[in-house]
Structures are given as structure tokens and as C-alpha cells.
Design a protein around this motif. Structure first.
Motif, PDB file in Angstrom:
ATOM      1  N   ALA A   1       0.833  -1.208   0.000  1.00 57.22           N
ATOM      2  CA  ALA A   1       0.000   0.000   0.000  1.00 57.22           C
ATOM      3  C   ALA A   1       0.867   1.257   0.000  1.00 57.22           C
ATOM      4  N   ARG A   2       1.901   1.254   0.828  1.00 56.65           N
ATOM      5  CA  ARG A   2       2.791   2.417   0.857  1.00 56.65           C
ATOM      6  C   ARG A   2       3.437   2.644  -0.503  1.00 56.65           C
ATOM      7  N   ALA A   3       3.912   1.560  -1.115  1.00 57.96           N
ATOM      8  CA  ALA A   3       4.564   1.677  -2.426  1.00 57.96           C
ATOM      9  C   ALA A   3       3.583   2.192  -3.478  1.00 57.96           C
TER      10      ALA A   3
ATOM     11  N   SER B   1      -0.191   8.638  11.030  1.00 58.99           N
ATOM     12  CA  SER B   1      -0.864   7.671  11.891  1.00 58.99           C
ATOM     13  C   SER B   1      -0.498   7.814  13.371  1.00 58.99           C
ATOM     14  N   ARG B   2       0.513   8.651  13.648  1.00 61.33           N
ATOM     15  CA  ARG B   2       1.025   8.813  15.002  1.00 61.33           C
ATOM     16  C   ARG B   2       1.560   7.493  15.560  1.00 61.33           C
ATOM     17  N   VAL B   3       2.288   6.768  14.698  1.00 64.75           N
ATOM     18  CA  VAL B   3       2.951   5.514  15.072  1.00 64.75           C
ATOM     19  C   VAL B   3       4.438   5.715  14.822  1.00 64.75           C
ATOM     20  N   ALA B   4       5.276   5.236  15.710  1.00 61.68           N
ATOM     21  CA  ALA B   4       6.719   5.402  15.563  1.00 61.68           C
ATOM     22  C   ALA B   4       7.233   4.724  14.289  1.00 61.68           C
ATOM     23  N   GLU B   5       8.153   5.400  13.605  1.00 64.02           N
ATOM     24  CA  GLU B   5       8.767   4.824  12.405  1.00 64.02           C
ATOM     25  C   GLU B   5       9.365   3.460  12.704  1.00 64.02           C
TER      26      GLU B   5
ATOM     27  N   LEU C   1       3.931   7.941   6.717  1.00 65.84           N
ATOM     28  CA  LEU C   1       2.915   7.087   7.336  1.00 65.84           C
ATOM     29  C   LEU C   1       2.973   7.221   8.862  1.00 65.84           C
ATOM     30  N   ALA C   2       4.159   7.258   9.404  1.00 67.20           N
ATOM     31  CA  ALA C   2       4.326   7.409  10.855  1.00 67.20           C
ATOM     32  C   ALA C   2       3.730   8.729  11.343  1.00 67.20           C
ATOM     33  N   GLU C   3       4.012   9.805  10.625  1.00 67.16           N
ATOM     34  CA  GLU C   3       3.481  11.117  11.014  1.00 67.16           C
ATOM     35  C   GLU C   3       1.956  11.136  10.954  1.00 67.16           C
TER      36      GLU C   3
END
Length: 76
Positions: A10-12, A25-29, A21-23
């Protein structure tokens, strides 16, 4: 439940980096990198946030029990 491969696909397809995506979703890289590499699980709520961000961007997740197995396609 989406898989690490589906997140990478999906990212690709959407052209979204792990950092973006991290920013969003507020999930750590590091959490995303670890999960995508298959080196750890992820809490359901965290995975749902990633999925939501990717779906908002246009990803459609195909369940593993579907014909052909798990996958991702993009909205047209």
C-alpha cells in the motif's frame, strides 16, 4: 487483519514513505519498520490506525481468504 506485506504494498502504491505514514498515523517509524520486516507484532489499535491512513489515501485491502490471497489495490 492486514499483513506486513500489505502495508508495504500500500505504501509503495501510494508513494508514501514510512516517515510520512508514521506522522499521519502517530505511530513510531521504528514500529512500522519492525512490523514490515516481520520482526514483531502490532497492537490491533495501532494496526487499525495504519490501515485507516492508507485507506484514506486510496488503498483497498483484500482479505487473505479472498481468491488469490491477501493483497492491495488502489482506488481508481
Amino acid at each position: 487483519m492486514i499483513t506486513p506485506s500489505q502495508i508495504r504494498m500500500a505504501r509503495a502504491g501510494l508513494g508514501i514513505s514510512v516517515r510520512v505514514l508514521a506522522e499521519r498515523s502517530r505511530v513510531a517509524e521504528s514500529t512500522i519498520h519492525r512490523f514490515e520486516a516481520g520482526r514483531g507484532g502490532m497492537q490491533t489499535g495501532t494496526l487499525e490506525r495504519l490501515q485507516s491512513v492508507l485507506e484514506d489515501g486510496g488503498a483497498i485491502f483484500i482479505a487473505a481468504d479472498a481468491a488469490g490471497g491477501a493483497g492491495v489495490r488502489l482506488k481508481t
